[in-house]
Design a protein around this motif. Structure first.
Motif, PDB file in Angstrom:
ATOM      1  N   HIS A   1       5.447   6.543   0.256  1.00  0.00           N
ATOM      2  CA  HIS A   1       5.000   7.867   0.685  1.00  0.00           C
ATOM      3  C   HIS A   1       6.078   8.734   1.323  1.00  0.00           C
ATOM      4  N   LYS A   2       7.001   8.162   2.075  1.00  0.00           N
ATOM      5  CA  LYS A   2       7.920   8.961   2.878  1.00  0.00           C
ATOM      6  C   LYS A   2       9.212   9.350   2.160  1.00  0.00           C
ATOM      7  N   HIS A   3       9.510   8.730   1.036  1.00  0.00           N
ATOM      8  CA  HIS A   3      10.722   9.029   0.260  1.00  0.00           C
ATOM      9  C   HIS A   3      12.001   8.675   1.026  1.00  0.00           C
ATOM     10  N   ARG A   4      11.875   7.873   2.049  1.00  0.00           N
ATOM     11  CA  ARG A   4      13.018   7.421   2.829  1.00  0.00           C
ATOM     12  C   ARG A   4      13.076   5.903   2.831  1.00  0.00           C
ATOM     13  N   SER A   5      14.292   5.364   2.747  1.00  0.00           N
ATOM     14  CA  SER A   5      14.478   3.921   2.768  1.00  0.00           C
ATOM     15  C   SER A   5      14.586   3.437   4.213  1.00  0.00           C
ATOM     16  N   SER A   6      13.777   2.440   4.527  1.00  0.00           N
ATOM     17  CA  SER A   6      13.773   1.897   5.886  1.00  0.00           C
ATOM     18  C   SER A   6      13.319   0.444   5.835  1.00  0.00           C
ATOM     19  N   VAL A   7      13.963  -0.390   6.623  1.00  0.00           N
ATOM     20  CA  VAL A   7      13.580  -1.797   6.726  1.00  0.00           C
ATOM     21  C   VAL A   7      13.579  -2.171   8.202  1.00  0.00           C
TER      22      VAL A   7
ATOM     23  N   LEU B   1       0.854  -1.188   0.000  1.00  0.00           N
ATOM     24  CA  LEU B   1       0.000   0.000   0.000  1.00  0.00           C
ATOM     25  C   LEU B   1       0.887   1.235   0.000  1.00  0.00           C
ATOM     26  N   HIS B   2       0.274   2.417  -0.138  1.00  0.00           N
ATOM     27  CA  HIS B   2       1.078   3.643  -0.244  1.00  0.00           C
ATOM     28  C   HIS B   2       1.432   4.235   1.116  1.00  0.00           C
ATOM     29  N   HIS B   3       0.444   4.508   1.949  1.00  0.00           N
ATOM     30  CA  HIS B   3       0.706   5.198   3.210  1.00  0.00           C
ATOM     31  C   HIS B   3       1.393   4.278   4.219  1.00  0.00           C
ATOM     32  N   PRO B   4       2.267   4.844   5.055  1.00  0.00           N
ATOM     33  CA  PRO B   4       3.062   4.011   5.973  1.00  0.00           C
ATOM     34  C   PRO B   4       2.246   3.441   7.128  1.00  0.00           C
ATOM     35  N   VAL B   5       2.472   2.168   7.362  1.00  0.00           N
ATOM     36  CA  VAL B   5       1.828   1.471   8.480  1.00  0.00           C
ATOM     37  C   VAL B   5       2.556   1.772   9.780  1.00  0.00           C
ATOM     38  N   ILE B   6       3.858   1.957   9.698  1.00  0.00           N
ATOM     39  CA  ILE B   6       4.640   2.339  10.877  1.00  0.00           C
ATOM     40  C   ILE B   6       5.488   3.557  10.524  1.00  0.00           C
ATOM     41  N   PRO B   7       5.920   4.347  11.513  1.00  0.00           N
ATOM     42  CA  PRO B   7       6.781   5.506  11.237  1.00  0.00           C
ATOM     43  C   PRO B   7       8.078   5.083  10.569  1.00  0.00           C
ATOM     44  N   VAL B   8       8.635   6.000   9.787  1.00  0.00           N
ATOM     45  CA  VAL B   8       9.847   5.717   9.025  1.00  0.00           C
ATOM     46  C   VAL B   8      10.998   6.533   9.593  1.00  0.00           C
ATOM     47  N   ILE B   9      12.113   5.890   9.843  1.00  0.00           N
ATOM     48  CA  ILE B   9      13.297   6.551  10.382  1.00  0.00           C
ATOM     49  C   ILE B   9      13.754   7.639   9.412  1.00  0.00           C
TER      50      ILE B   9
ATOM     51  N   SER C   1       9.428  12.569   8.513  1.00  0.00           N
ATOM     52  CA  SER C   1       8.470  13.258   9.367  1.00  0.00           C
ATOM     53  C   SER C   1       7.464  12.268   9.951  1.00  0.00           C
ATOM     54  N   SER C   2       7.129  12.474  11.221  1.00  0.00           N
ATOM     55  CA  SER C   2       6.108  11.641  11.869  1.00  0.00           C
ATOM     56  C   SER C   2       4.779  12.383  11.966  1.00  0.00           C
ATOM     57  N   PHE C   3       4.653  13.488  11.232  1.00  0.00           N
ATOM     58  CA  PHE C   3       3.429  14.288  11.250  1.00  0.00           C
ATOM     59  C   PHE C   3       2.231  13.401  10.939  1.00  0.00           C
ATOM     60  N   TRP C   4       1.145  13.590  11.687  1.00  0.00           N
ATOM     61  CA  TRP C   4      -0.029  12.714  11.576  1.00  0.00           C
ATOM     62  C   TRP C   4      -0.551  12.611  10.143  1.00  0.00           C
ATOM     63  N   ALA C   5      -0.379  13.670   9.371  1.00  0.00           N
ATOM     64  CA  ALA C   5      -0.915  13.680   8.009  1.00  0.00           C
ATOM     65  C   ALA C   5      -0.243  12.655   7.116  1.00  0.00           C
ATOM     66  N   HIS C   6       0.925  12.174   7.518  1.00  0.00           N
ATOM     67  CA  HIS C   6       1.672  11.247   6.677  1.00  0.00           C
ATOM     68  C   HIS C   6       1.542   9.802   7.148  1.00  0.00           C
ATOM     69  N   ALA C   7       0.567   9.538   7.982  1.00  0.00           N
ATOM     70  CA  ALA C   7       0.397   8.212   8.565  1.00  0.00           C
ATOM     71  C   ALA C   7      -0.812   7.496   7.966  1.00  0.00           C
ATOM     72  N   LEU C   8      -1.110   6.334   8.506  1.00  0.00           N
ATOM     73  CA  LEU C   8      -2.267   5.541   8.100  1.00  0.00           C
ATOM     74  C   LEU C   8      -3.190   5.396   9.300  1.00  0.00           C
ATOM     75  N   SER C   9      -4.430   5.822   9.153  1.00  0.00           N
ATOM     76  CA  SER C   9      -5.360   5.804  10.281  1.00  0.00           C
ATOM     77  C   SER C   9      -5.586   4.393  10.818  1.00  0.00           C
TER      78      SER C   9
END
Length: 265
Positions: free
Chosen positions: A192-198, A152-160, A163-171
């Motif tokens: 969505h976040k443009h950052r690589s994280s695993v 899916l597009h929107h992040p399920v968990i925050p990305v290192i 931004s952790s701004f609520w608007a960039h999360a998944l309800s």
């Protein structure tokens, strides 16, 4: 099986042709069985950008599956922000169904479930409809012996480093993780976040865990110019970060998650 996780390609005026050619060459060098694209394939949701993105993916002659991102809504069309189904009609024309996507790679017995996280104005934070969550439960239960992947597009968990701004999360992030832990879904692919994280998320009360891959924006220079190669076997998931530098994509880290534990090299 091997898949390439791509996200946030943002086909439009900011795409670097050199980087685009290098991405195509690198993908073809590694011969994935499948391309999984987690949204924002266009930059402004224009027909020309949809066509360019589709033509690029088709030129690789590799099967691909794709869900929409918020950028698939035309930036200047206010009515599409109010009624995203209008933009989804355009997405459907070029990429097929925007939601409830099921792809079964029979040779490896791996099943991919694509979810649409775009909804009416404001289109952030992301949302997964109740109907789609019920569909995921029903369909995932039909494959008890398969390795299961959600994308899916929107992040399920925050990305290192993002931004952790609520608007960039998944309800519905908590509910989606709950479904994954109940139905033995091993891997989540997000963008969505443009950052690589695993990372690996563990749910001790269910003795469950799920790997979450968030790849960068491989065609953009401002963020992490990276995509992920993912090898799935019966005993492990291996994620390799491929990042652009020095005129080509190269290895920038490997993460190995066994179904008994994990390690990073």
């Amino acid at each position: 099986m091997r898949s390439a996780h791509l996200s946030d390609l943002h086909f439009g005026s900011h795409v670097c042709r050199e980087r685009l050619q290098s991405l195509a060459e690198d993908i073809l060098d590694h011969r994935p069985d499948l391309l999984v694209v987690t949204g924002d394939v266009t930059d402004r949701g224009r027909i020309s950008q949809f066509r360019w993105a589709r033509d690029f993916l088709m030129s690789l002659s590799i099967p691909f599956i794709c869900v929409p991102g918020n950028r698939e809504i035309c930036f200047s069309a206010v009515w599409e922000w109010m009624v995203p189904s209008l933009a989804m009609n355009r997405f459907r024309r070029f990429f097929g169904a925007p939601d409830k996507i099921l792809y079964h790679h029979e040779e490896s017995n791996t099943v991919f479930f694509g979810l649409n996280s775009i909804h009416s104005f404001p289109s952030w934070p992301g949302r997964i409809s109740r109907e789609t969550r019920l569909w995921l439960r029903e369909q995932a239960a039909l494959y008890p012996a398969s390795t299961k992947v959600v994308f899916l597009h929107h992040p399920v968990i925050p990305v290192i480093r993002a931004s952790s701004f609520w608007a960039h999360a998944l309800s519905e992030a908590g509910e989606l993780l709950n479904i994954c832990s109940q139905l033995d879904i091993r891997l989540i692919l997000q963008g969505h976040k443009h950052r690589s994280s695993v990372v690996e998320v563990r749910i001790p009360e269910r003795d469950a865990k799920v790997v979450v891959s968030c790849c960068g924006a491989p065609l953009m220079s401002r963020w992490d110019s990276a995509y992920h190669l993912i090898d799935i076997s019966a005993v492990s998931i291996v994620v390799r970060k491929r990042e652009f530098g020095g005129g080509r994509f190269r290895d920038a880290g490997m993460y190995q998650f066994s179904f008994d534990g994990f390690s990073r090299r």
